[in-house]
Design an enzyme around this catalytic site. Structure first.
Site, PDB file in Angstrom:
ATOM      1  N   GLY A   7       0.828  -1.202   0.000  1.00  0.00           N
ATOM      2  CA  GLY A   7       0.000   0.000   0.000  1.00  0.00           C
ATOM      3  C   GLY A   7       0.860   1.247   0.000  1.00  0.00           C
ATOM      4  O   GLY A   7       1.855   1.325   0.736  1.00  0.00           O
TER       5      GLY A   7
ATOM      6  N   ALA B 207      -0.558   6.211   4.790  1.00  0.00           N
ATOM      7  CA  ALA B 207       0.077   5.367   5.801  1.00  0.00           C
ATOM      8  C   ALA B 207       1.253   4.598   5.206  1.00  0.00           C
ATOM      9  O   ALA B 207       2.354   4.577   5.762  1.00  0.00           O
ATOM     10  CB  ALA B 207      -0.944   4.409   6.409  1.00  0.00           C
TER      11      ALA B 207
ATOM     12  N   HIS C 288     -21.070   8.560   5.250  1.00  0.00           N
ATOM     13  CA  HIS C 288     -20.735   9.976   5.097  1.00  0.00           C
ATOM     14  C   HIS C 288     -21.981  10.746   4.675  1.00  0.00           C
ATOM     15  O   HIS C 288     -22.659  10.359   3.732  1.00  0.00           O
ATOM     16  CB  HIS C 288     -19.633  10.124   4.043  1.00  0.00           C
ATOM     17  CG  HIS C 288     -18.946  11.449   4.062  1.00  0.00           C
ATOM     18  ND1 HIS C 288     -19.596  12.627   3.750  1.00  0.00           N
ATOM     19  CD2 HIS C 288     -17.667  11.804   4.345  1.00  0.00           C
ATOM     20  CE1 HIS C 288     -18.741  13.634   3.849  1.00  0.00           C
ATOM     21  NE2 HIS C 288     -17.571  13.163   4.210  1.00  0.00           N
TER      22      HIS C 288
ATOM     23  N   SER D 191     -17.064  17.074   0.069  1.00  0.00           N
ATOM     24  CA  SER D 191     -16.400  17.227   1.357  1.00  0.00           C
ATOM     25  C   SER D 191     -17.340  17.711   2.459  1.00  0.00           C
ATOM     26  O   SER D 191     -18.177  18.588   2.248  1.00  0.00           O
ATOM     27  CB  SER D 191     -15.246  18.217   1.236  1.00  0.00           C
ATOM     28  OG  SER D 191     -14.745  18.537   2.511  1.00  0.00           O
TER      29      SER D 191
ATOM     30  N   ARG E 164     -20.769  12.834  11.727  1.00  0.00           N
ATOM     31  CA  ARG E 164     -21.266  12.243  10.487  1.00  0.00           C
ATOM     32  C   ARG E 164     -22.416  11.271  10.711  1.00  0.00           C
ATOM     33  O   ARG E 164     -23.373  11.237   9.932  1.00  0.00           O
ATOM     34  CB  ARG E 164     -20.116  11.526   9.767  1.00  0.00           C
ATOM     35  CG  ARG E 164     -19.104  12.481   9.213  1.00  0.00           C
ATOM     36  CD  ARG E 164     -17.911  11.770   8.610  1.00  0.00           C
ATOM     37  NE  ARG E 164     -17.058  12.729   7.924  1.00  0.00           N
ATOM     38  CZ  ARG E 164     -15.927  12.413   7.317  1.00  0.00           C
ATOM     39  NH1 ARG E 164     -15.499  11.167   7.336  1.00  0.00           N
ATOM     40  NH2 ARG E 164     -15.210  13.330   6.704  1.00  0.00           N
TER      41      ARG E 164
ATOM     42  N   HIS F 209     -18.520   5.313   3.210  1.00  0.00           N
ATOM     43  CA  HIS F 209     -17.310   6.091   2.946  1.00  0.00           C
ATOM     44  C   HIS F 209     -16.056   5.422   3.508  1.00  0.00           C
ATOM     45  O   HIS F 209     -15.135   5.084   2.779  1.00  0.00           O
ATOM     46  CB  HIS F 209     -17.489   7.490   3.547  1.00  0.00           C
ATOM     47  CG  HIS F 209     -16.298   8.377   3.431  1.00  0.00           C
ATOM     48  ND1 HIS F 209     -15.678   8.631   2.226  1.00  0.00           N
ATOM     49  CD2 HIS F 209     -15.614   9.091   4.353  1.00  0.00           C
ATOM     50  CE1 HIS F 209     -14.666   9.461   2.425  1.00  0.00           C
ATOM     51  NE2 HIS F 209     -14.594   9.734   3.698  1.00  0.00           N
TER      52      HIS F 209
ATOM     53  N   GLU G   7      -6.173   3.033   7.668  1.00  0.00           N
ATOM     54  CA  GLU G   7      -7.560   2.558   7.683  1.00  0.00           C
ATOM     55  C   GLU G   7      -7.648   1.039   7.714  1.00  0.00           C
ATOM     56  O   GLU G   7      -8.682   0.486   8.101  1.00  0.00           O
ATOM     57  CB  GLU G   7      -8.316   3.091   6.451  1.00  0.00           C
ATOM     58  CG  GLU G   7      -9.808   2.826   6.492  1.00  0.00           C
ATOM     59  CD  GLU G   7     -10.558   3.333   5.282  1.00  0.00           C
ATOM     60  OE1 GLU G   7     -11.775   3.091   5.194  1.00  0.00           O
ATOM     61  OE2 GLU G   7      -9.938   3.990   4.413  1.00  0.00           O
TER      62      GLU G   7
ATOM     63  N   LEU H 169      -6.839  11.269   7.375  1.00  0.00           N
ATOM     64  CA  LEU H 169      -5.510  11.697   6.954  1.00  0.00           C
ATOM     65  C   LEU H 169      -4.593  11.806   8.161  1.00  0.00           C
ATOM     66  O   LEU H 169      -3.395  11.486   8.088  1.00  0.00           O
ATOM     67  CB  LEU H 169      -5.591  13.044   6.230  1.00  0.00           C
ATOM     68  CG  LEU H 169      -6.532  13.106   5.021  1.00  0.00           C
ATOM     69  CD1 LEU H 169      -6.434  14.470   4.342  1.00  0.00           C
ATOM     70  CD2 LEU H 169      -6.222  12.006   4.027  1.00  0.00           C
TER      71      LEU H 169
END
Length: 683
Positions: free
Chosen positions: A72, A76, A298, A316, A363, A447, A471, A487
């Site tokens: 990945g 991260a 979301h 956003s 959310r 999301h 994640e 983030l």
């Protein structure tokens, strides 16, 4: 900030839970209690500092002898590769994309949290910690969350030094904006493209190490198996997605930074290629999967318009700073042009129900409220087909308005363009509507996922030598992630946490090398080859896509925003039937020895089907409403979510039970010493 008193970090503030309900009886086996062996103790503000000092060091000469595989290249994984390469380790970096710059972190829009208190509005490390634990509905480990809050300030300094173009105020200082679930401004941003700018920073740092020779990069490679030798992760089996070649890559330690599994729902805001395969292959090899049913809905996505869609588009959450969310007060007004509906006939429902936070509630709260408005028949926009819990098909409008009109009038169009121009341009291109003139339509969508591989405080899974970051692990967000924290966790893990914790494991090296003809390596490779051959040999009549779409429909209907015992039991049966049909009737086109996207997707969907069943079992067992996970059987008199800390204040860590066995549940009790558990209120 009720309940935010700083306690000594030494005295338990809640009792260990005792589960009395057992809705999932017969679907799982109860295993031994789980205790994080690396969990720190002492005053919470000292735990990370103490652990960093206690962890053993690896001298520079030995680092050159140690090999690390990182799967990945998002925030991260990219940040970890850059940092560990800079430290002198030999790093192999893998991604399935054609460039690390296409990692899904690029899609994050609104910002990144950090406890800098630049606005002098009362922010602090402890307040960020408190907001995150509360926002996650008290289902996260307090030590992990405090570490995240503590490290957050360092992330901003690191990124500014790398040249990330954060928004600035007139005087040149970094600007901040607010996000849901908090009452301070702590979110740093770069218009609506924060993820892209942060990813470019991490990518450049990693490419510097590629040029220096400490990082070797493998693009268009998909990890299909973990190599476990003598109980320790020692490498991966990967497929070259261009040639079809199966490759063996060995190392001293493996790090998974492969993102979330939101695409189990088929329609989500995730990139089409986002998948669970790396994590699920690790799970089948012995890594526990924790809290898999915790998915984030979301609230501000462009609504579904029909069955032609294969993904959804995020708008956003930062738009909630300036946008007011409303629906018509009268159902008969829902067909009208929103500009023709007078102010007195608009229901600004978040401001009405939650006056303290208004449009900036977390959310999960905002998403559920929007669903309720549409359930009442006051949704707006195109009508879409929907199967109700009664099995009947109906046409429903699934949308609410996010209106920037008042902000444009107050601040001027130029200021709104400066903050959100690329977001609003994207909306206009997709919908054909001008958001500066007409209120935007939004609706909740899948999301992010809070569930993921179980890791200890040092980010190591239950397989020694296998670490997991970002994640892909479960550790920092509980049952609901606050906006702009993804983030933050990705960069915290990659730049600051993993490089400090992995060295304690690597201090035992250099390790004995593993040969490619070792029986465990050959076995892992044979498993991958047999699985691919099985996909190619079924030769059924249904496309992989059709199975994925059907799975997504089951998951959204029965394990989405609202769940019930009856619905989850039905979903488990439907998924098991779907799995049987998949393995007897799937049609995979093309060849295994070349570029074959149908084969790639078949592997991912097969893993999604197995994950979907575990998610439903996890949700069935957890008879409480928590975060965005509303159990119909557990609600207050006024319809709000009702938690049951006495039964479910634990991490559900699931062990693979075998092809024909039941998953094994290991409970890790959540004991708080620095913050008291409260029923959340944003009113």
């Amino acid at each position: 900030m009720a309940g935010s008193t700083l306690h000594d970090g030494l005295t338990p503030l809640n009792a260990a839970p005792e589960q009395t309900s057992d809705d999932a009886a017969g679907y799982y086996t109860l295993g031994e209690k789980l205790v994080d062996p690396k969990a720190p103790t002492g005053p919470i503000k000292d735990r990370w500092t103490t652990r960093k000092f206690e962890n053993r060091l690896v001298n520079p000469a030995n680092r050159r002898k140690l090999d690390i595989i990182i799967v990945g290249t998002g925030l991260a994984g990219g940040a970890a590769a850059a940092t560990l390469g800079e430290a002198g380790y030999n790093v192999k970096s893998f991604c399935y994309q054609d460039s690390p710059r296409r990692a899904h972190s690029i899609a994050a829009q609104g910002g990144i949290n950090a406890a800098k208190n630049y606005k002098e509005d009362g922010d602090s490390t402890f307040r960020l910690f408190y907001d995150t634990v509360k926002g996650g509905d008290y289902r996260a480990r307090e030590s992990n969350v405090y570490r995240l809050a503590e490290v957050s300030a360092n992330i901003i300094d690191q990124c500014v030094a790398q040249g990330v173009p954060f928004a600035r105020e007139y005087g040149g200082l970094l600007d901040n904006r607010s996000f849901g679930g908090v009452q301070v401004s702590r979110t740093f941003y770069a218009r609506g493209q924060t993820g892209q700018q942060l990813l470019l920073g991490a990518y450049q740092a990693m490419e510097r190490q590629v040029a220096a020779g400490t990082v070797e990069q493998f693009t268009r490679h998909e990890m299909l198996e973990v190599v476990v030798v003598d109980g320790r992760a020692r490498g991966i089996i990967a497929r070259d997605m261009v040639t079809g070649a199966i490759e063996t890559h060995l190392a001293d330690v493996v790090v998974l930074a492969t993102g979330g599994y939101g695409n189990v729902f088929y329609l989500s805001t995730n990139a089409m290629g986002s998948n669970v395969t790396a994590a699920w292959r690790a799970h089948r090899k012995g890594a526990y999967m924790a809290n898999p049913c915790y998915t984030q809905i979301h609230p501000t996505c462009i609504p579904v318009t029909g069955s032609h869609q294969s993904k959804l588009t995020l708008m956003s959450e930062s738009l909630r700073n300036d946008g007011r969310i409303w629906v018509p007060k009268k159902a008969e007004d829902c067909e009208k042009d929103p500009r023709d509906i007078p102010e007195e006939d608009r229901d600004y429902f978040l401001e009405r129900i939650y006056p303290a936070f208004g449009n900036l509630v977390p959310r999960d709260i905002a998403s559920r409220a929007a669903k309720y408005m549409c359930d009442e028949g006051r949704g707006v926009g195109p009508k879409v087909k929907e199967i109700g819990t009664d099995g009947e098909e109906r046409l429903v409008s699934r949308g609410v308005y996010l209106d920037l009109g008042a902000a444009i009038e107050r601040l001027g169009r130029d200021k709104i363009e400066e903050k959100y121009d690329n977001l609003l341009d994207m909306y206009a291109r997709i919908t054909g509507e001008d958001p500066y003139e007409t209120p935007m339509r939004i609706y909740p969508a899948v999301h992010y996922v809070m569930g993921g591989l179980w890791v200890d405080y040092e980010l190591q899974t239950s397989i020694p030598g296998l670490f997991c970051t970002g994640e892909a692990n479960f550790s920092d967000h509980g049952a609901n992630r606050l906006g702009a924290s993804a983030l933050m966790q990705g960069l915290a893990d990659g730049y600051f946490v993993l490089p400090n914790t992995i060295r304690d494991y690597l201090a035992d090296g250099p390790f004995e090398k593993v040969a490619e003809d070792h029986p465990a390596v050959l076995e892992a490779r044979a498993e991958v080859e047999a699985r691919i051959q099985r996909f190619m040999s079924v030769d059924g009549t249904r496309s992989v896509e059709s199975f994925h779409r059907e799975l997504g429909s089951i998951m959204w209907e029965y394990c989405g925003m609202e769940r019930s015992q009856e619905g989850l039991i039905k979903a488990i049966g439907l998924i098991r039937d779907l799995k049987k049909e998949f393995w007897s009737n799937v049609k995979v086109l093309g060849s295994a020895e070349s570029l074959n996207q149908d084969l790639e997707k078949a592997g991912r969907v097969a893993d999604f089907i197995e994950l979907g069943e575990l998610m439903c079992i996890d949700a069935l067992n957890r008879r409480e409403s928590c975060g965005g996970h509303f159990r119909a059987e557990s609600q207050t008199e006024d319809g709000e979510a009702l938690r049951h800390d006495d039964e479910f204040a634990y991490v559900a860590a699931w062990e693979w039970g075998g092809e024909d066995g039941s998953p094994v549940l290991h409970k890790e009790d959540l004991i708080y010493t620095a913050i008291e558990m409260k029923q959340r209120s944003y009113k």
